[in-house]
Scaffold this motif. Structure first.
Motif, PDB file in Angstrom:
ATOM      1  N   ALA A  41     145.347  51.811   5.077  1.00 33.45           N
ATOM      2  CA  ALA A  41     145.071  51.838   3.628  1.00 33.45           C
ATOM      3  C   ALA A  41     143.856  51.495   3.169  1.00 33.45           C
ATOM      4  O   ALA A  41     143.188  51.851   2.061  1.00 33.45           O
ATOM      5  N   TRP A  42     143.120  50.528   3.812  1.00 33.34           N
ATOM      6  CA  TRP A  42     141.655  50.198   3.449  1.00 33.34           C
ATOM      7  C   TRP A  42     140.572  51.138   4.012  1.00 33.34           C
ATOM      8  O   TRP A  42     139.601  50.905   3.519  1.00 33.34           O
ATOM      9  N   ASP A  43     140.868  52.364   4.433  1.00 34.70           N
ATOM     10  CA  ASP A  43     140.057  53.176   4.920  1.00 34.70           C
ATOM     11  C   ASP A  43     139.140  53.581   3.792  1.00 34.70           C
ATOM     12  O   ASP A  43     139.890  54.545   2.721  1.00 34.70           O
ATOM     13  N   GLY A  44     137.840  53.641   3.568  1.00 34.09           N
ATOM     14  CA  GLY A  44     137.378  54.310   2.325  1.00 34.09           C
ATOM     15  C   GLY A  44     137.422  53.669   0.877  1.00 34.09           C
ATOM     16  O   GLY A  44     137.127  53.992   0.089  1.00 34.09           O
ATOM     17  N   VAL A  45     138.187  52.385   1.134  1.00 34.25           N
ATOM     18  CA  VAL A  45     138.709  51.785  -0.163  1.00 34.25           C
ATOM     19  C   VAL A  45     137.469  50.693  -0.711  1.00 34.25           C
ATOM     20  O   VAL A  45     137.029  49.904   0.167  1.00 34.25           O
ATOM     21  N   GLY A  46     136.520  50.946  -1.722  1.00 31.55           N
ATOM     22  CA  GLY A  46     135.700  49.931  -2.090  1.00 31.55           C
ATOM     23  C   GLY A  46     136.148  48.911  -2.463  1.00 31.55           C
ATOM     24  O   GLY A  46     137.181  48.691  -3.379  1.00 31.55           O
ATOM     25  N   HIS A  47     135.660  47.682  -2.148  1.00 38.74           N
ATOM     26  CA  HIS A  47     136.052  46.383  -2.479  1.00 38.74           C
ATOM     27  C   HIS A  47     135.132  45.184  -2.250  1.00 38.74           C
ATOM     28  O   HIS A  47     134.260  45.463  -1.391  1.00 38.74           O
ATOM     29  N   ARG A  48     135.141  44.234  -2.889  1.00 38.96           N
ATOM     30  CA  ARG A  48     134.355  42.915  -2.514  1.00 38.96           C
ATOM     31  C   ARG A  48     135.053  41.827  -2.519  1.00 38.96           C
ATOM     32  O   ARG A  48     136.176  41.817  -3.024  1.00 38.96           O
ATOM     33  N   PRO A  49     134.817  40.625  -1.824  1.00 34.88           N
ATOM     34  CA  PRO A  49     135.722  39.636  -1.948  1.00 34.88           C
ATOM     35  C   PRO A  49     135.287  38.934  -3.253  1.00 34.88           C
ATOM     36  O   PRO A  49     134.377  38.487  -3.649  1.00 34.88           O
ATOM     37  N   GLY A  50     136.342  38.247  -3.619  1.00 38.76           N
ATOM     38  CA  GLY A  50     136.180  37.240  -4.733  1.00 38.76           C
ATOM     39  C   GLY A  50     135.995  35.958  -4.465  1.00 38.76           C
ATOM     40  O   GLY A  50     135.594  35.586  -3.198  1.00 38.76           O
ATOM     41  N   THR A  51     136.045  35.120  -5.448  1.00 39.47           N
ATOM     42  CA  THR A  51     135.709  33.695  -5.229  1.00 39.47           C
ATOM     43  C   THR A  51     136.639  32.927  -4.022  1.00 39.47           C
ATOM     44  O   THR A  51     136.233  32.325  -3.131  1.00 39.47           O
ATOM     45  N   SER A  52     137.914  33.310  -3.944  1.00 36.55           N
ATOM     46  CA  SER A  52     138.827  32.970  -2.821  1.00 36.55           C
ATOM     47  C   SER A  52     138.702  33.665  -1.721  1.00 36.55           C
ATOM     48  O   SER A  52     139.316  33.292  -0.770  1.00 36.55           O
ATOM     49  N   GLY A  53     138.057  34.736  -1.475  1.00 35.05           N
ATOM     50  CA  GLY A  53     138.058  35.662  -0.419  1.00 35.05           C
ATOM     51  C   GLY A  53     138.847  36.757  -0.436  1.00 35.05           C
ATOM     52  O   GLY A  53     138.802  37.723   0.094  1.00 35.05           O
ATOM     53  N   SER A  54     139.609  36.639  -1.516  1.00 30.63           N
ATOM     54  CA  SER A  54     140.780  37.885  -1.721  1.00 30.63           C
ATOM     55  C   SER A  54     139.931  39.237  -2.294  1.00 30.63           C
ATOM     56  O   SER A  54     139.093  38.849  -3.183  1.00 30.63           O
ATOM     57  N   PRO A  55     140.282  40.396  -1.712  1.00 31.24           N
ATOM     58  CA  PRO A  55     139.757  41.400  -2.258  1.00 31.24           C
ATOM     59  C   PRO A  55     139.662  42.008  -3.686  1.00 31.24           C
ATOM     60  O   PRO A  55     140.968  41.999  -4.018  1.00 31.24           O
ATOM     61  N   HIS A  56     138.796  42.163  -4.115  1.00 33.06           N
ATOM     62  CA  HIS A  56     138.856  42.963  -5.693  1.00 33.06           C
ATOM     63  C   HIS A  56     138.654  44.416  -5.336  1.00 33.06           C
ATOM     64  O   HIS A  56     137.444  44.714  -4.822  1.00 33.06           O
ATOM     65  N   LEU A  57     139.439  45.321  -5.668  1.00 35.32           N
ATOM     66  CA  LEU A  57     139.091  46.847  -5.479  1.00 35.32           C
ATOM     67  C   LEU A  57     138.129  47.450  -6.665  1.00 35.32           C
ATOM     68  O   LEU A  57     138.121  46.801  -7.863  1.00 35.32           O
ATOM     69  N   HIS A  58     137.391  47.999  -6.218  1.00 38.05           N
ATOM     70  CA  HIS A  58     136.281  48.841  -7.122  1.00 38.05           C
ATOM     71  C   HIS A  58     136.909  49.629  -7.983  1.00 38.05           C
ATOM     72  O   HIS A  58     137.925  50.302  -7.707  1.00 38.05           O
ATOM     73  N   ASP A  59     136.568  49.797  -9.284  1.00 41.01           N
ATOM     74  CA  ASP A  59     136.803  50.630 -10.237  1.00 41.01           C
ATOM     75  C   ASP A  59     138.207  50.461 -10.974  1.00 41.01           C
ATOM     76  O   ASP A  59     138.852  51.569 -11.446  1.00 41.01           O
ATOM     77  N   VAL A  60     139.047  49.298 -10.736  1.00 42.36           N
ATOM     78  CA  VAL A  60     140.040  49.394 -11.425  1.00 42.36           C
ATOM     79  C   VAL A  60     140.056  48.713 -12.905  1.00 42.36           C
ATOM     80  O   VAL A  60     138.890  48.188 -13.164  1.00 42.36           O
ATOM     81  N   LEU A  61     141.021  48.968 -13.641  1.00 43.82           N
ATOM     82  CA  LEU A  61     141.124  48.435 -14.849  1.00 43.82           C
ATOM     83  C   LEU A  61     140.904  47.006 -15.228  1.00 43.82           C
ATOM     84  O   LEU A  61     140.328  46.685 -15.950  1.00 43.82           O
ATOM     85  N   ALA A  62     141.486  46.105 -14.221  1.00 42.66           N
ATOM     86  CA  ALA A  62     141.291  44.802 -14.661  1.00 42.66           C
ATOM     87  C   ALA A  62     141.772  44.323 -13.140  1.00 42.66           C
ATOM     88  O   ALA A  62     142.535  44.802 -12.389  1.00 42.66           O
ATOM     89  N   SER A  63     141.267  42.927 -13.000  1.00 46.51           N
ATOM     90  CA  SER A  63     141.597  41.992 -11.760  1.00 46.51           C
ATOM     91  C   SER A  63     141.545  40.759 -12.037  1.00 46.51           C
ATOM     92  O   SER A  63     140.911  40.310 -13.305  1.00 46.51           O
ATOM     93  N   LEU A  64     142.681  40.197 -11.678  1.00 54.31           N
ATOM     94  CA  LEU A  64     143.142  38.704 -11.910  1.00 54.31           C
ATOM     95  C   LEU A  64     142.879  38.061 -10.431  1.00 54.31           C
ATOM     96  O   LEU A  64     143.961  38.205  -9.752  1.00 54.31           O
ATOM     97  N   GLU A  65     142.133  37.150 -10.630  1.00 54.84           N
ATOM     98  CA  GLU A  65     142.284  36.400  -9.137  1.00 54.84           C
ATOM     99  C   GLU A  65     142.899  35.093  -9.486  1.00 54.84           C
ATOM    100  O   GLU A  65     142.897  34.262 -10.304  1.00 54.84           O
ATOM    101  N   CYS A  66     143.903  34.961  -8.525  1.00 51.08           N
ATOM    102  CA  CYS A  66     144.986  33.899  -8.707  1.00 51.08           C
ATOM    103  C   CYS A  66     145.097  32.884  -7.316  1.00 51.08           C
ATOM    104  O   CYS A  66     144.761  33.170  -6.310  1.00 51.08           O
ATOM    105  N   THR A  67     145.291  31.665  -7.581  1.00 56.65           N
ATOM    106  CA  THR A  67     145.787  30.659  -6.613  1.00 56.65           C
ATOM    107  C   THR A  67     147.212  30.590  -6.719  1.00 56.65           C
ATOM    108  O   THR A  67     148.101  30.507  -7.874  1.00 56.65           O
TER     109      THR A  67
END
Length: 168
Positions: free
Chosen positions: A91-117
């Motif tokens: 599923a991750w093949d070719g999927v643009g992403h970067r680690p957020g503050t927690s290390g969890s991936p933020h996907l590129h080009d999404v409408l919104a992302s919410l980083e949670c604990t």
């Protein structure tokens, strides 16, 4: 009432589509498509996400204690389909992403992302309900419409009213 009757009835409730991401014990990204996502509270900012108890993403979230809710745009059906396949590392093949503050991936080009604990975990039948405290949000300026799911298929919202009024 059968499970199929219940599923069919709930299919009449249109939902947005997200990919919930985290990292596993080896530090590798994991993710799953989720439409059972809801805002829960403004103060404190909380969301809830429901996971199948056998979900590898749920297992990773239990260990990592953090996750990101990535809200998909209509052109991202391929991401929804890729992350809906159970246990698919591809599923991750070719999927643009970067680690957020927690290390969890933020996907590129999404409408919104919410980083949670993780704030709470609750039993929910064959699922587990995870309540997350939102620490950071990112919202795009894209005019893309959201990816929706209704009656067992993707649905098209069409042009948002705010955009059609602006054009007219």
């Amino acid at each position: 009432m059968s499970a199929s009757e219940f599923r069919r009835a709930m299919g009449h409730f249109a939902t947005g589509v997200t990919v919930v991401t985290s990292v596993n014990a080896a530090g590798e990204p994991v993710g799953t498509t989720a439409s059972a996502v809801s805002s829960l509270s403004l103060d404190p900012p909380l969301v809830l996400v429901c996971f199948d108890r056998a979900s590898q993403t749920l297992e990773a979230i239990r260990g990592h204690g953090a996750f990101v809710v990535n809200v998909l745009a209509a052109p991202q059906r391929h991401l929804s389909a890729a992350f809906a396949r159970r246990g698919s590392a591809s599923a991750w093949d070719g999927v643009g992403h970067r680690p957020g503050t927690s290390g969890s991936p933020h996907l590129h080009d999404v409408l919104a992302s919410l980083e949670c604990t993780v704030e709470h975990r609750l039993p929910g039948g064959d699922h587990e309900i995870v309540v997350g405290r939102v620490g950071e949000v990112e919202v795009t300026d894209s005019d893309a419409t959201p990816l929706l799911y209704w009656r067992g298929a993707y649905a098209d919202l069409g042009v948002p009213a705010c955009l059609s009024r602006a054009a007219g």
